[in-house]
Design a protein around this motif. Structure first.
Motif, mmCIF file in Angstrom:
data_model
loop_
_atom_site.group_PDB
_atom_site.id
_atom_site.type_symbol
_atom_site.label_atom_id
_atom_site.label_comp_id
_atom_site.label_asym_id
_atom_site.label_seq_id
_atom_site.Cartn_x
_atom_site.Cartn_y
_atom_site.Cartn_z
ATOM 1 N N ALA A 10 95.094 123.187 -4.149
ATOM 2 C CA ALA A 10 95.404 124.269 -3.214
ATOM 3 C C ALA A 10 96.685 124.016 -2.428
ATOM 4 O O ALA A 10 97.300 124.953 -1.916
ATOM 5 N N PHE A 11 97.091 122.739 -2.341
ATOM 6 C CA PHE A 11 98.285 122.393 -1.566
ATOM 7 C C PHE A 11 99.444 121.935 -2.447
ATOM 8 O O PHE A 11 100.428 121.385 -1.958
ATOM 9 N N GLU A 12 99.328 122.184 -3.730
ATOM 10 C CA GLU A 12 100.322 121.699 -4.689
ATOM 11 C C GLU A 12 101.741 122.147 -4.334
ATOM 12 O O GLU A 12 102.693 121.387 -4.479
ATOM 13 N N ASP A 13 101.868 123.366 -3.841
ATOM 14 C CA ASP A 13 103.197 123.909 -3.561
ATOM 15 C C ASP A 13 103.493 124.015 -2.068
ATOM 16 O O ASP A 13 104.409 124.734 -1.658
ATOM 17 N N ALA A 14 102.726 123.279 -1.247
ATOM 18 C CA ALA A 14 102.839 123.450 0.212
ATOM 19 C C ALA A 14 103.858 122.510 0.865
ATOM 20 O O ALA A 14 104.180 122.668 2.038
ATOM 21 N N GLY A 15 104.335 121.532 0.107
ATOM 22 C CA GLY A 15 105.268 120.575 0.700
ATOM 23 C C GLY A 15 104.581 119.447 1.457
ATOM 24 O O GLY A 15 105.176 118.826 2.343
ATOM 25 N N VAL A 16 103.323 119.176 1.107
ATOM 26 C CA VAL A 16 102.562 118.086 1.738
ATOM 27 C C VAL A 16 103.137 116.735 1.305
ATOM 28 O O VAL A 16 103.438 116.536 0.126
ATOM 29 N N ALA A 17 103.298 115.818 2.252
ATOM 30 C CA ALA A 17 103.939 114.533 1.966
ATOM 31 C C ALA A 17 103.058 113.590 1.163
ATOM 32 O O ALA A 17 103.555 112.782 0.370
ATOM 33 N N ALA A 18 101.737 113.655 1.374
ATOM 34 C CA ALA A 18 100.822 112.736 0.693
ATOM 35 C C ALA A 18 99.398 113.233 0.820
ATOM 36 O O ALA A 18 99.085 114.051 1.693
ATOM 37 N N ILE A 19 98.548 112.740 -0.075
ATOM 38 C CA ILE A 19 97.103 112.930 0.040
ATOM 39 C C ILE A 19 96.485 111.557 0.256
ATOM 40 O O ILE A 19 96.744 110.628 -0.513
ATOM 41 N N ILE A 20 95.703 111.433 1.321
ATOM 42 C CA ILE A 20 94.947 110.195 1.537
ATOM 43 C C ILE A 20 93.529 110.458 1.051
ATOM 44 O O ILE A 20 92.801 111.269 1.630
ATOM 45 N N TYR A 21 93.163 109.798 -0.043
ATOM 46 C CA TYR A 21 91.860 110.053 -0.668
ATOM 47 C C TYR A 21 90.903 108.908 -0.349
ATOM 48 O O TYR A 21 91.149 107.750 -0.696
ATOM 49 N N THR A 22 89.824 109.250 0.327
ATOM 50 C CA THR A 22 88.821 108.257 0.702
ATOM 51 C C THR A 22 87.506 108.509 -0.013
ATOM 52 O O THR A 22 86.948 109.609 0.070
ATOM 53 N N ASP A 23 87.023 107.505 -0.721
ATOM 54 C CA ASP A 23 85.675 107.555 -1.286
ATOM 55 C C ASP A 23 84.744 106.986 -0.209
ATOM 56 O O ASP A 23 84.707 105.780 0.025
#
Length: 238
Positions: free
Chosen positions: A154-167
């Motif tokens: 959903a944020f692929e084209d939003a210009g987000v700097a990073a995804i922090i993925y926590t399990d």
């Protein structure tokens, strides 16, 4: 791959939780600013800060501790927890936070993420916290039906700097990160993915790095317990 030492703040102290349970907190340092200085002295390039009380309250709670860390260090810091409106985002960036992490609002108000990413290029990350592939919000207290890969897309084209993925099931448990799930997410999106949860040894970091697709890793308890030597880890990743 960048290693982010974690400072989780609860009641003004640096703590670690077990699998996100607030009543299972271990206090590791009553002076978070001193802890941040120690990480910086060991050579870290970034700090990862979380306002745990803020994540539940929906607004900053450990602001004084965060500001003390900013005053005591010169390396960039990213901050998550209780950041749910534009004023709070702007306030933290003005105070010197290099990157804000938006978690709950990424699910509840994705338009805000897009607005913030456009207004502050390179300074907005999305925190995706999940149990068994489904996103959890509000300090991990509420589980949703949103799938991790769908939220990232959903944020692929939003210009987000990073995804922090926590399990979440791995977090603070010293059982190793979910390398496969993190790598799958990294391959499914063009946004840089930072792994969080369960990083407990040099071997874990090497496994994440060797996927070739993971941009960073966050470690907390292992650094405090001594299972992972920060200077040694940074040297191995260099």
């Amino acid at each position: 791959m960048i290693l982010y030492p974690a400072i989780d703040l609860k009641d003004g102290q640096a703590v670690r939780l077990l699998r996100g349970e607030m009543d299972k907190a271990t206090v590791f340092n009553t002076d978070p600013a001193a802890q941040a200085r120690a990480f910086q002295d060991a050579g870290c390039q970034w700090l990862h800060l979380v306002d745990l009380n803020g994540a539940f309250a929906g607004q900053p709670v450990n602001g004084a501790a965060v500001e003390a860390i900013l005053a005591a260090t010169s390396v960039p810091a990213q901050l998550g927890g209780g950041i749910r409106d534009m004023a709070t985002i702007e306030g933290w960036l003005t105070k010197g936070i290099a990157r804000v992490i938006l978690g709950t609002v990424a699910v509840e108000n994705p338009a805000l993420v897009r607005q913030a990413a456009a207004a502050f290029p390179g300074q907005v990350a999305v925190g995706i916290d999940a149990r068994k592939g489904r996103v959890a919000t509000k300090g991990w207290a509420e589980e949703t039906d949103v799938m991790v890969t769908d939220l990232a897309a959903a944020f692929e084209d939003a210009g987000v700097a990073a995804i922090i993925y926590t399990d979440i099931d791995r977090d603070g448990a010293m059982g190793g990160p979910n390398v496969a799930a993190t790598a799958d997410l990294a391959r499914a999106t063009s946004i840089p993915v930072i792994a969080s949860g369960g990083v407990s040894s040099l071997a874990d970091l090497v496994a994440l790095r060797d996927t070739g697709v993971i941009a960073g890793a966050i470690s907390g308890r292992a650094l405090y317990d001594g299972a992972l030597d920060l200077a040694e880890a940074l040297n191995a990743l260099a």
